[in-house]
Design a protein around this motif. Structure first.
Motif, PDB file in Angstrom:
ATOM      1  N   HIS A  12      32.520   5.370  11.817  1.00  0.00           N
ATOM      2  CA  HIS A  12      31.572   5.868  12.810  1.00  0.00           C
ATOM      3  C   HIS A  12      31.415   4.950  14.019  1.00  0.00           C
ATOM      4  O   HIS A  12      31.024   5.402  15.078  1.00  0.00           O
ATOM      5  N   THR A  15      33.924   6.312  16.562  1.00  0.00           N
ATOM      6  CA  THR A  15      33.767   7.670  17.092  1.00  0.00           C
ATOM      7  C   THR A  15      33.035   7.676  18.426  1.00  0.00           C
ATOM      8  O   THR A  15      33.326   8.516  19.275  1.00  0.00           O
ATOM      9  N   SER A 113      26.565  10.773  16.503  1.00  0.00           N
ATOM     10  CA  SER A 113      27.195   9.502  16.117  1.00  0.00           C
ATOM     11  C   SER A 113      26.293   8.325  16.463  1.00  0.00           C
ATOM     12  O   SER A 113      26.157   7.387  15.678  1.00  0.00           O
ATOM     13  N   PHE A 116      23.439   8.262  13.987  1.00  0.00           N
ATOM     14  CA  PHE A 116      23.923   7.786  12.696  1.00  0.00           C
ATOM     15  C   PHE A 116      24.085   6.264  12.711  1.00  0.00           C
ATOM     16  O   PHE A 116      23.652   5.581  11.787  1.00  0.00           O
TER      17      PHE A 116
END
Length: 131
Positions: A12, A15, A113, A116
């Motif tokens: 992540h 990303t 993203s 997160f």
């Protein structure tokens, strides 16, 4: 014990950068929507993410021993999109509605993203504080 960000954040962390690059490509398409002969481009997200997460880089050559060594990270290549609408006569292949939808979708995923990653950092902070 050292914290490994690669283990803590996983894929992540990469990303976000790939989503930002994708936003640049899409916004360039939108900006060039009225330019005759412009061909719409797209970014292959999966290939770009693999390149970013593998740490693939291009080394820059040094012609003198006093030069600073450097490398640049590969962010994935852009490719021309297959047109989704008939040619209007000016050779431009940008479908403005498609580009807007792709941009909105990319921005939603980019924000997800970021959210997160924010929660991952919050949990790491709690772990460090012993909460």
């Amino acid at each position: 014990m050292a914290i490994s960000f690669d283990n803590a954040l996983g894929i992540h962390q990469y990303t976000v950068g790939v989503r930002e690059r994708n936003a640049e490509v899409i916004s360039t398409n939108i900006a060039q929507a009225n330019t005759p002969g412009y061909k719409a481009k797209g970014l292959d997200f999966n290939k770009s993410l693999q390149a970013a997460s593998s740490g693939a880089s291009i080394g820059l050559s040094r012609t003198d021993g006093r030069h600073i060594s450097a490398s640049t990270t590969v962010n994935g290549e852009t490719k021309y999109r297959i047109p989704t609408q008939p040619d209007t006569g000016d050779g431009n292949t940008v479908d403005l509605d498609l580009e807007r939808n792709l941009f909105m979708q990319n921005q939603i995923r980019h924000q997800a993203s970021l959210d997160f990653l924010g929660s991952k950092f919050k949990n790491l902070t709690k772990a460090i504080k012993g909460e």
